[in-house]
Design a protein around this motif. Structure first.
Motif, mmCIF file in Angstrom:
data_model
loop_
_atom_site.group_PDB
_atom_site.id
_atom_site.type_symbol
_atom_site.label_atom_id
_atom_site.label_comp_id
_atom_site.label_asym_id
_atom_site.label_seq_id
_atom_site.Cartn_x
_atom_site.Cartn_y
_atom_site.Cartn_z
ATOM 1 N N UNK A 250 141.825 6.555 -22.066
ATOM 2 C CA UNK A 250 141.803 5.988 -22.834
ATOM 3 C C UNK A 250 141.979 4.667 -22.826
ATOM 4 N N UNK A 251 141.955 3.871 -22.005
ATOM 5 C CA UNK A 251 141.247 2.648 -21.849
ATOM 6 C C UNK A 251 140.319 2.099 -23.030
ATOM 7 N N UNK B 18 139.121 14.736 -21.343
ATOM 8 C CA UNK B 18 139.165 14.842 -20.425
ATOM 9 C C UNK B 18 140.369 16.099 -19.753
ATOM 10 N N UNK B 19 141.642 16.542 -20.569
ATOM 11 C CA UNK B 19 142.434 17.773 -20.170
ATOM 12 C C UNK B 19 141.609 19.523 -20.935
ATOM 13 N N UNK B 20 140.650 18.773 -21.132
ATOM 14 C CA UNK B 20 140.264 20.066 -22.556
ATOM 15 C C UNK B 20 139.054 20.071 -20.817
ATOM 16 N N UNK B 21 138.189 19.492 -20.387
ATOM 17 C CA UNK B 21 137.781 19.824 -19.248
ATOM 18 C C UNK B 21 137.858 20.153 -18.267
ATOM 19 N N UNK B 22 139.472 19.929 -18.291
ATOM 20 C CA UNK B 22 140.237 20.672 -16.625
ATOM 21 C C UNK B 22 140.439 21.685 -16.659
ATOM 22 N N UNK B 23 140.742 21.643 -18.442
ATOM 23 C CA UNK B 23 141.113 23.090 -18.290
ATOM 24 C C UNK B 23 139.715 24.373 -18.336
ATOM 25 N N UNK C 261 142.909 15.654 -12.370
ATOM 26 C CA UNK C 261 141.465 15.300 -12.918
ATOM 27 C C UNK C 261 141.534 14.945 -14.323
ATOM 28 N N UNK C 262 142.585 16.063 -15.189
ATOM 29 C CA UNK C 262 143.032 15.499 -16.496
ATOM 30 C C UNK C 262 143.593 14.087 -16.942
ATOM 31 N N UNK C 263 144.447 14.487 -15.862
ATOM 32 C CA UNK C 263 145.378 12.813 -16.035
ATOM 33 C C UNK C 263 144.168 11.528 -15.812
ATOM 34 N N UNK C 264 143.955 12.096 -14.817
ATOM 35 C CA UNK C 264 142.478 10.410 -14.256
ATOM 36 C C UNK C 264 141.270 10.347 -15.701
#
Length: 152
Positions: A54-55, A19-24, A45-48
């Motif tokens: 993580x779930x 997710x964070x990589x996608x946002x970057x 977006x990264x946090x979501x």
């Protein structure tokens, strides 16, 4: 706790970076195109995606972990004492242990999880249960080793 003879985690922690990589990447694409990046939205977006992933990782690690110790076989959250296992047929063995229809699957599911191989086990009470692992032969080897240690 004793050292595991076999340990297979349901998931690693690597997917948490998706997710964070996608946002970057999204923010960098906006920069390359010449727009002003929407930093706040990319952070959301990264946090979501991090929360959702993580779930997913937590659930896979909790319910799809396979561990064999000298005393127990763990399938997800269910424990099966090694002392109660009497037979573990190999893939090439000619033993008479056949998985009957409706055999109980260890770990609580209706069947072995997708992409996992089934390993039938005969218990001391004569019933047959289904264990599962991504590497069925490694699980059989670890269970046989645990059974030898349990017999001594």
């Amino acid at each position: 706790m004793t050292e595991p003879l076999y340990l297979e985690r349901g998931a690693g922690y690597g997917p948490l970076l998706w997710g964070p990589a996608f946002a970057v990447v999204g923010a960098l694409v906006e920069l390359l195109v010449g727009d002003r990046p929407h930093w706040f939205m990319w952070a959301v977006v990264a946090l979501g995606l991090l929360v959702l992933t993580s779930v997913w990782v937590y659930a896979r690690r909790r319910f799809l972990t396979v561990r064999v110790t000298g005393e127990e076989l763990w399938q997800g959250q269910q424990r099966q004492p090694i002392a109660a296992i009497t037979d573990i047929p190999g893939a090439t063995d000619n033993t008479d242990v056949v998985t009957p229809t409706g055999a109980r699957v260890l770990g609580g599911g209706w069947s072995a999880p997708h992409k996992y191989q089934e390993v039938p086990l005969r218990l001391a009470d004569g019933s047959v249960v289904v264990a599962w692992a991504r590497d069925a032969e490694a699980l059989r080897t670890a269970l046989r080793t645990a059974m030898r240690h349990c017999d001594t």
